[in-house]
Design an enzyme around this catalytic site. Structure first.
Site, PDB file in Angstrom:
ATOM      1  CE1 TYR A 134      18.016  42.984  57.122  1.00 16.79           C
ATOM      2  CE2 TYR A 134      15.900  41.905  56.769  1.00 16.79           C
ATOM      3  CZ  TYR A 134      16.746  42.972  56.537  1.00 16.79           C
ATOM      4  OH  TYR A 134      16.350  44.019  55.749  1.00 16.79           O
ATOM      5  CE  LYS A 163      19.653  42.514  54.102  1.00 17.05           C
ATOM      6  NZ  LYS A 163      18.302  42.435  53.475  1.00 17.05           N
TER       7      LYS A 163
END
Length: 297
Positions: A134, A163
């Site tokens: 992320y 992400k």
């Protein structure tokens, strides 16, 4: 592991005392699964992870897994700015039965790129679960470069997705270009969902899907069918809602929108504050317009 096109970064419902409201959480989970969500990300940024204790996170993981009951993947946000703490939480998340973990770039202590590589590699080696990286430099103060993400993807077998919330399409394209088909690239920015799909990305880890999950799925469906003009039309129509979800620090607008649409999730924990009344009224008007237009999608 492909977690689908529309993953929702789930808010954490609180009761009047500011404790996790589990009946409301159950209602929210069922709402999301019935309205376009392919997978749930629990205790991420939108879930107010900075103000959840480790014990609360583990209890939330267990409850979500039990409530979902195999209907969709559950991804646990176990990343912190401490490698040891992240390992402990990851082990407990795996024991709770989650389907994957999400590890955010360490915040505040500002590691270098080699430090990032070793941090993520070390945590990933302690679990059998698939790992989603992320990258969110706007909150972590450190941007994990595409080269580091690519290196991790190509050298750590269970790091299977990212992400990417830097807002940099060039970076997204580079990651897609230099990783295999078994590495899945998600945007963390709702408003870049269609552009990221267009350059080969997998989908989005979404905030807006709390409210417009079905519409986002319809957009993805048209895109995958080759109906790019219709996908673009839907995308443009959804942008006002997407922007409204970030008109104030996340997740205050999203919680306000859910409460307005009959999905009670309570308020936010300090230092976050509730959406101001004037913004709530604007959001109410926008949601009314959305309800009028959604029939045509």
């Amino acid at each position: 592991m492909n977690f689908g096109s529309i993953m929702t970064a789930m808010v954490t419902p609180f009761d009047e005392r500011g404790d996790i409201d589990y009946p409301a959480t159950q209602h929210l989970i069922n709402h999301l699964l019935a309205n376009g969500t392919d997978a749930l990300v629990v205790a991420g940024t939108t879930g107010e992870s900075p103000t959840l204790t480790a014990q609360e996170k583990v209890e939330l993981f267990k409850f979500t897994v039990q409530t979902v009951a195999g209907r969709a993947p559950v991804i646990a946000g176990t990343g912190t700015n401490s490698t040891r703490e992240s390992i402990d939480l990851t082990i407990q998340a795996e024991e709770a039965g989650v389907d994957g973990i999400m590890l955010v770039v360490p915040y505040y202590n500002k590691p270098c790129q080699e430090g990032l590589f070793q941090h993520f590699q070390t945590i990933a080696q302690t679990t059998t679960l698939p790992v989603m990286l992320y990258n969110i430099p706007g909150r972590s103060a450190v941007n994990m470069l595409p080269e580091t993400i690519i290196r991790l993807a190509n050298n750590v077998s269970n790091i299977t997705s990212v992400k990417e919330a830097s807002g940099n399409l060039d970076a997204v394209a580079a990651i897609i270009e230099h990783t295999g088909d078994d590495f899945f690239v998600y945007t963390g920015d709702d408003s870049s969902t269609l552009p990221v799909l267009a350059i080969g990305g997998t989908g989005v880890v979404s905030v807006s899907a709390h409210i417009i999950g079905n519409e986002m799925q319809e957009m993805v469906r048209h895109f995958k069918m080759g109906n790019t003009k219709q996908a673009a039309t839907i995308y443009r129509g959804l942008l006002p809602i997407m922007k409204a979800m970030f008109a104030a620090p996340n997740p205050s607008p999203t919680k306000a929108a859910l409460n307005l649409t009959g999905v009670p999730v309570g308020g936010v924990r300090l230092p976050m504050i509730a959406l101001p009344d004037e913004q709530v009224e604007s959001l109410k008007d926008l949601l009314a317009l959305r309800n009028q237009s959604v029939v045509g999608l």
